[in-house]
Design an enzyme around this catalytic site. Sequence first.
Site, short mmCIF file in Angstrom:
data_model
loop_
_atom_site.label_atom_id
_atom_site.label_comp_id
_atom_site.label_asym_id
_atom_site.label_seq_id
_atom_site.Cartn_x
_atom_site.Cartn_y
_atom_site.Cartn_z
N THR A 121 35.36 -41.05 -5.57
CA THR A 121 35.40 -39.48 -6.14
C THR A 121 36.03 -39.47 -7.56
OG1 THR A 121 36.36 -37.38 -5.89
CG2 THR A 121 37.45 -39.22 -4.63
N ASP A 122 35.38 -38.63 -8.03
CA ASP A 122 36.17 -38.27 -9.95
C ASP A 122 37.71 -38.03 -9.48
OD1 ASP A 122 35.93 -35.61 -8.82
OD2 ASP A 122 34.71 -35.14 -10.55
N GLU A 123 38.19 -37.71 -8.51
CA GLU A 123 39.61 -37.16 -8.27
C GLU A 123 40.55 -38.43 -8.58
OE1 GLU A 123 40.74 -34.34 -5.29
OE2 GLU A 123 38.72 -33.32 -5.41
N TYR A 145 44.58 -36.63 -0.61
CA TYR A 145 43.21 -36.92 -0.54
C TYR A 145 42.99 -38.10 -1.67
CZ TYR A 145 38.49 -36.63 -1.53
OH TYR A 145 37.10 -37.03 -2.02
N LYS A 149 41.46 -42.11 -1.38
CA LYS A 149 40.35 -42.61 -1.99
C LYS A 149 40.63 -43.73 -2.90
CE LYS A 149 36.77 -41.53 -1.10
NZ LYS A 149 35.70 -41.91 -0.18
P1 NAD Z 1 32.12 -34.73 4.84
O1 NAD Z 1 33.52 -34.31 5.22
O2 NAD Z 1 31.09 -33.56 5.00
O3 NAD Z 1 31.44 -35.92 5.84
C1 NAD Z 1 32.25 -37.07 6.22
C2 NAD Z 1 31.56 -37.56 7.57
O4 NAD Z 1 32.36 -38.88 7.71
C3 NAD Z 1 31.72 -36.88 8.63
O5 NAD Z 1 30.42 -36.99 9.14
C4 NAD Z 1 32.73 -37.44 9.54
O6 NAD Z 1 32.43 -37.20 11.09
C5 NAD Z 1 32.82 -38.83 8.90
N1 NAD Z 1 33.84 -39.64 9.34
C6 NAD Z 1 35.06 -39.15 9.06
N2 NAD Z 1 36.09 -40.04 9.44
C7 NAD Z 1 35.21 -41.36 9.83
C8 NAD Z 1 35.44 -42.40 10.57
N3 NAD Z 1 36.73 -43.04 10.73
N4 NAD Z 1 34.60 -43.25 11.04
C9 NAD Z 1 33.36 -42.79 10.97
N5 NAD Z 1 32.88 -41.78 10.49
C10 NAD Z 1 34.08 -40.77 9.99
O7 NAD Z 1 32.36 -35.62 3.47
P2 NAD Z 1 31.22 -35.15 2.13
O8 NAD Z 1 31.56 -34.28 1.09
O9 NAD Z 1 29.79 -35.62 2.73
O10 NAD Z 1 31.77 -36.68 1.21
C11 NAD Z 1 30.98 -37.90 1.73
C12 NAD Z 1 32.17 -39.02 0.65
O11 NAD Z 1 31.60 -38.61 -0.57
C13 NAD Z 1 33.32 -38.99 1.00
O12 NAD Z 1 33.77 -40.36 0.71
C14 NAD Z 1 33.91 -38.15 -0.40
O13 NAD Z 1 35.22 -38.74 -0.67
C15 NAD Z 1 32.75 -38.60 -1.26
N6 NAD Z 1 32.83 -37.39 -2.45
C16 NAD Z 1 32.43 -36.07 -2.03
C17 NAD Z 1 32.42 -35.16 -2.99
C18 NAD Z 1 32.07 -33.78 -2.58
O14 NAD Z 1 32.29 -32.90 -3.45
N7 NAD Z 1 31.88 -33.41 -1.30
C19 NAD Z 1 32.45 -35.47 -4.28
C20 NAD Z 1 32.64 -36.93 -4.53
C21 NAD Z 1 32.74 -37.90 -3.80
O1 DAU Z 2 35.74 -33.70 -7.16
C1 DAU Z 2 35.09 -34.50 -6.21
C2 DAU Z 2 36.07 -33.73 -4.99
O2 DAU Z 2 35.55 -32.40 -4.84
C3 DAU Z 2 35.41 -34.44 -3.56
O3 DAU Z 2 36.17 -35.73 -3.86
C4 DAU Z 2 35.97 -33.99 -2.36
O4 DAU Z 2 35.72 -34.39 -1.16
C5 DAU Z 2 35.60 -32.27 -2.59
O5 DAU Z 2 36.24 -31.69 -1.48
C6 DAU Z 2 35.94 -31.84 -3.88
O6 DAU Z 2 37.32 -31.36 -3.91
P1 DAU Z 2 37.98 -30.11 -4.66
O7 DAU Z 2 39.30 -29.96 -4.10
O8 DAU Z 2 37.54 -29.99 -6.05
O9 DAU Z 2 36.91 -29.15 -3.90
P2 DAU Z 2 37.12 -27.77 -3.29
O10 DAU Z 2 35.82 -27.04 -2.75
O11 DAU Z 2 38.12 -27.64 -2.00
O12 DAU Z 2 37.61 -26.82 -4.33
C7 DAU Z 2 37.04 -26.65 -5.47
C8 DAU Z 2 38.02 -25.75 -6.24
O13 DAU Z 2 37.99 -24.64 -5.83
C9 DAU Z 2 39.32 -26.30 -6.57
O14 DAU Z 2 39.84 -25.91 -7.82
C10 DAU Z 2 40.07 -25.42 -5.63
C11 DAU Z 2 39.49 -24.14 -5.59
N1 DAU Z 2 39.23 -23.41 -4.26
C12 DAU Z 2 39.11 -23.86 -3.33
C13 DAU Z 2 39.04 -23.37 -2.36
C14 DAU Z 2 38.63 -23.87 -0.75
C15 DAU Z 2 39.58 -21.81 -4.29
O15 DAU Z 2 40.21 -21.22 -5.46
N2 DAU Z 2 39.67 -21.33 -3.25
C16 DAU Z 2 39.28 -21.86 -2.03
O16 DAU Z 2 39.50 -20.94 -0.82
#
Ligand code: NAD
Ligand code: DAU
Length: 330
Positions: A121-123, A145, A149
């Site tokens: 992730t970019d985080e 988190y 990562k």
């Molecule tokens: P998500 O939370 O929707 O899904 C995670 C999946 O992993 C679920 O199906 C869960 O059951 C499975 N899982 C969790 N722990 C496990 C374990 N120990 N063994 C096997 N399976 C397991 O997540 P997402 O948003 O689809 O993110 C997927 C990946 O992309 C993550 O690695 C996350 O860090 C990365 N990512 C997400 C975002 C975003 O904005 N959602 C952005 C950048 C990177």
């Molecule tokens: O940047 C990539 C990441 O983006 C991924 O690695 C993470 O898995 C994904 O969850 C996401 O993280 P963020 O913390 O940026 O996403 P979230 O949707 O939780 O929040 C986005 C922004 O909105 C953040 O600045 C927090 C704010 N927010 C979030 C929630 C849930 C609110 O203001 N209110 C809310 O209720």
Amino acid sequence: MKVLITGGCGFIGSEVVRVAIEQGHEVVNLDKLTYAGNPANVADVADDPRYSFINGDIADPQIATQSVQGVEVVINLAAESHVDRSLHNPTEFIETDVVGTATLIMAAREAGVRRFVQVSTDEVYGSIPAGAFKETDPIQPSSPYSASKAGGDLQALAIHHTFGQDIVITRGSNTYGPRQYPEKLVPLFITNALDGLPLPVYGDGQQIRDWIHVRDHAEGIWHAMEHGEAGQVYNVGGGNEWPNLEITERILAHTGASDDLITYVEDRPGHDRRYALDTTKLRGMGWAPKVDFDDGLASTVEWYRERRDWWEPIKSGEYADWHAKNYAGR
Ligand code: NAD
Ligand code: DAU
């Protein structure tokens, strides 16, 4: 090719499963089915003869070893992924995102897997006030988190350095689209707006994220898998930077809900102000995001409007319990 995709019942993982199946590959999906894992996310490919499923934990060495047998490529998306949950239970994040990642890489190495893709992730770079992070910038995670990562990334790079295991890392930006668990900003706000519920904006709502559609992110991961160089990191960003309040207003416009739903709440502790990625490296290899942000947001709103059957049970069940326990009164 036979590919192991972990976390394939999650939001982005299920899209990567679809990309692989569409291209004619054999997919093994390993997923623990945590609260975020939903078999409905892969219902469209579940009966495909090229698809199989293992219910298990990437941190379990036996499961990891069993899952990588005969596999050419592993794409690891299994993770605990929600920042707010990591504030309450960081050790679960370390178990999956660090221990699980290292366990799976070692099993892949032992089995002679050709390439391992670690989806990050970019985080991990932390917050940036201006400009954009390049892959060579140091990592400086600021939430439990993102620290977990970053731990996974460091294990991956160290195992590549030490044993020569072919590993590629992708670092994606904030992803939106269908099938995202409705605890994250976009799906939470869409579903709340559709139900006339408050949209809880953290702090002043001026935090900036760079948004990418889930299909573009999945294709970016696939592209890095196919064309990346071992030991390299690739940023996968959408180039759509918006403050949270702007996203909130666009969601209200698309859903037709009232601005009165905007509710300012206490800020997230340690809240990162801005994320931004320089994606020159992956773009230089022929990848580019295709989905226009407004079109992508509009179609995402439509998906949630039509798929109450998908999100209503979640919001009245697991999500409601977790929210009541950790954010009572908000
Ligand atoms: P998500 O939370 O929707 O899904 C995670 C999946 O992993 C679920 O199906 C869960 O059951 C499975 N899982 C969790 N722990 C496990 C374990 N120990 N063994 C096997 N399976 C397991 O997540 P997402 O948003 O689809 O993110 C997927 C990946 O992309 C993550 O690695 C996350 O860090 C990365 N990512 C997400 C975002 C975003 O904005 N959602 C952005 C950048 C990177
Ligand atoms: O940047 C990539 C990441 O983006 C991924 O690695 C993470 O898995 C994904 O969850 C996401 O993280 P963020 O913390 O940026 O996403 P979230 O949707 O939780 O929040 C986005 C922004 O909105 C953040 O600045 C927090 C704010 N927010 C979030 C929630 C849930 C609110 O203001 N209110 C809310 O209720």
